[in-house]
Write an enzyme that holds these catalytic residues in place. Structure first.
Site, PDB file in Angstrom:
ATOM      1  N   ASN A   1      48.631  12.342  30.697  1.00  0.00           N
ATOM      2  CA  ASN A   1      49.169  13.008  31.879  1.00  0.00           C
ATOM      3  C   ASN A   1      50.370  12.214  32.369  1.00  0.00           C
ATOM      4  OD1 ASN A   1      46.965  14.869  31.952  1.00  0.00           O
ATOM      5  ND2 ASN A   1      45.719  13.286  32.866  1.00  0.00           N
TER       6      ASN A   1
ATOM      7  N   HIS B   1      48.711   5.685  29.970  1.00  0.00           N
ATOM      8  CA  HIS B   1      47.419   5.665  29.296  1.00  0.00           C
ATOM      9  C   HIS B   1      47.229   6.955  28.525  1.00  0.00           C
ATOM     10  CE1 HIS B   1      46.719   7.374  33.302  1.00  0.00           C
ATOM     11  NE2 HIS B   1      45.670   8.018  32.809  1.00  0.00           N
TER      12      HIS B   1
END
Length: 125
Positions: free
Chosen positions: A97, A110
């Site tokens: 995201n 991440h």
């Protein structure tokens, strides 16, 4: 709450604190470039987060500022974790995201690695 990926890196974010050992994590892999650990709220039978050890807010930040060795090391770590978790043959999903519209909640790059069951469509039509 989603974050703005153009913000400066926040060294107090939860992943920075995990990297410093201030918050425990159930680690599955670690090398010079990345750390991988189980998500605390798994969305699939296997849900592992892979984070670079460098201070990068997003993919844009990482691709623009990380040295080539660090980029290669991080990408290799993601592949290593997928193989180590036994996900390659049945298949898995990677999700990163980025920014407010992408739903990024932690301002540290991440990758979510999901697997262990059929995951269906990525985005409902």
């Amino acid at each position: 709450m989603p974050i703005d990926p153009t913000l400066a890196y926040d060294h107090s974010n939860i992943f920075a604190r995990i990297l410093r050992g201030e918050i425990p994590a159930k680690k599955v892999y670690e090398d010079d470039f990345a750390l991988a650990f189980h998500d605390i709220a798994p969305q699939a039978p296997v849900h592992v987060l892979v984070i670079p050890k460098g201070a990068y807010v997003s993919w844009d930040d990482f691709s623009a500022h990380a040295p080539a060795e660090e980029i290669a090391g991080f990408i290799r770590a993601v592949g290593h974790v997928a193989r180590e978790q036994g996900l390659v043959a049945p298949g898995y999903r990677l999700l990163a995201n980025v920014g407010m519209d992408g739903g990024q909640e932690v301002p540290h790059l991440h990758v979510h690695l999901f697997g262990g069951k059929p995951l269906g469509r990525m985005i409902a039509a």
